[in-house]
Design an enzyme around this catalytic site. Sequence first.
Site, PDB file in Angstrom:
ATOM      1  N   PRO A 175       5.072  -4.370  -0.378  1.00 39.76           N
ATOM      2  CA  PRO A 175       4.624  -2.971  -0.346  1.00 39.76           C
ATOM      3  C   PRO A 175       3.887  -2.687   0.965  1.00 39.76           C
ATOM      4  CG  PRO A 175       3.293  -4.238  -1.885  1.00 39.76           C
ATOM      5  CD  PRO A 175       4.292  -5.190  -1.324  1.00 39.76           C
TER       6      PRO A 175
ATOM      7  N   ASP B 160       0.303  -5.639   3.962  1.00 41.60           N
ATOM      8  CA  ASP B 160       0.821  -5.881   2.610  1.00 41.60           C
ATOM      9  C   ASP B 160      -0.243  -5.409   1.606  1.00 41.60           C
ATOM     10  OD1 ASP B 160       1.537  -6.976   0.164  1.00 41.60           O
ATOM     11  OD2 ASP B 160       2.312  -8.833   1.036  1.00 41.60           O
ATOM     12  N   HIS B 161       0.097  -4.362   0.883  1.00 40.44           N
ATOM     13  CA  HIS B 161      -0.911  -3.761  -0.010  1.00 40.44           C
ATOM     14  C   HIS B 161      -1.241  -4.630  -1.217  1.00 40.44           C
ATOM     15  CE1 HIS B 161      -3.595  -0.756  -1.260  1.00 40.44           C
ATOM     16  NE2 HIS B 161      -2.886   0.311  -1.031  1.00 40.44           N
ATOM     17  N   ARG B 162      -0.486  -5.705  -1.417  1.00 43.38           N
ATOM     18  CA  ARG B 162      -0.857  -6.628  -2.494  1.00 43.38           C
ATOM     19  C   ARG B 162      -2.061  -7.468  -2.088  1.00 43.38           C
ATOM     20  NH1 ARG B 162       4.688  -9.766  -2.959  1.00 43.38           N
ATOM     21  NH2 ARG B 162       4.254  -9.735  -0.723  1.00 43.38           N
ATOM     22  N   VAL B 163      -2.251  -7.579  -0.777  1.00 47.03           N
ATOM     23  CA  VAL B 163      -3.273  -8.488  -0.259  1.00 47.03           C
ATOM     24  C   VAL B 163      -4.418  -7.720   0.408  1.00 47.03           C
ATOM     25  CG1 VAL B 163      -3.644 -10.384   1.397  1.00 47.03           C
ATOM     26  CG2 VAL B 163      -1.498 -10.267   0.112  1.00 47.03           C
TER      27      VAL B 163
END
Length: 455
Positions: A251, A427-430
């Site tokens: 993402p 990375d929007h997960r991180v």
Amino acid sequence: MLELKVPDIGGVEVPIIEVHIKEGATVRVDDPLITLESDKASMDIPSIYTGTIEKLMVKVGDKVSQNQVIALISQSQEKDINVSSKVVNEKIITQKEELKYPVIETLNSTNKPNKPNDLNNSIEVKPAISVSNQNIETVIFNNVQHFSHASPSVRKLARELGISNIAQVKGSGLKNRITHDDIKAYVKQALQSNIHQQTNNGSNNSLASNLNLIEWPQVDFAKFGAIEQKALSRIQKLSGANLHRNWVMIPHVTNNDEADITELEKFRKKLNNEDAGKTIKITLLAFLVKAVVVALKKFPTFNSSLVGDDLILKKYFNIGFAADTPNGLVVPVIKNVDNKGIIEIANEINDLAQAARNGTLKVDQMQGGCFSISSLGAIGGTTFTPIINAPEVAILGVCKAYQKAMWCENKQQFVPRLTLPLSLSWDHRVIDGVMAGKFNAYLGQLLSDYRRISL
Ligand code: CAO
């Protein structure tokens, strides 16, 4: 020996999509023998006898119609449980009833059974199915717990979602019957573990097949004008596959910011003039590489990789940079940047970019990267969205520096400042937006006053 036949299915030929029996197998009354599927519905054809299958007369793909023999069965002494042709009408059945009686349901319906059509009693096999006049619009819930554990519509859903063996799905229904929700939960879990696995080992499994996308448009381009067909280079194919996976799997969010590099550019030119003709040209990219490492030290999450539910935080600082070559994009990696000075980095960029263009870059010169920079500064642009180079979690895109009118408090006037556009994809997960904004702002500060690098 008795014949097990296809009951009245509405005067149509319907393909067999599953055969549930084999020769020598024991079946009981109500066990599904085969599953048929028309455009609109699937249905089980259940056994009306208990016994041993002596001869199987059909296979998957055969089209069958009423009275066609499915199999020959030698009846056992066990007394058949009479298949009731009673159909539960116009009411939602209780769980107890559901086990006893077939229920008619359209494929698109929810759990509420529809009113069935009359059963045709003239056929040899007492059907546990019903058909409409025009089409097979109905399916039977066949709840023989010891065999199929799932209704045809549930099995159809499983097939549509790519579950090859429904037995892998744990049933949460009455007597472990598999429900629609069980299928969805199973697929959801499989997808999640697939994504985890891909994150862990970097494999490029086809997620697209799970996305249920419509087909890619097929166009005869020559119909509209002259064309030339040219194969992608090996590097384009490799980098394209990587970029595609990264774009789909990560993402991405991109923050755009700017850095005032007026003083830095003066300094760079001064260094190049001093060293003119002696050593390699010191490029802006070399300064960027060094500044990024200082920012990575301040924001260690940017120097990480996501592995399953864990972050691997790296204590080394290897920076990749996108290099444009005649055969496509490659990303050489400058190792241990924190131990190197600007001139050494500039030399290495030059050597690696040269090797990339000559096609002599070694594999290990493209490995071990922590963070990448894609500079389009020599070309132009104002902003863009660089694609993260997995398993890294962020990438910096750089566009062409331009003169921007900035308000100067001291002079009470606008002054021209050389301004560098920075496009940071993360990375929007991180990483979250606040952290990304801070990283970009900090990088801008470092580039605006390069003395900060040594702090
Ligand atoms: N703004 C304005 N000018 C810039 C600039 C910037 N951000 N970055 C570089 N320039 C100028 C340089 O000053 C230089 O001009 P001078 O010769 O007058 O000094 C000129 O552009 C050439 O730049 P360079 O020789 O310094 O090269 P570089 O360090 O910018 O780039 C490399 C090296 C290997 C990154 C580059 O050759 C390259 O391949 N770039 C393409 C990267 C790419 O493909 N990115 C896209 C990836 S996604 O498809």
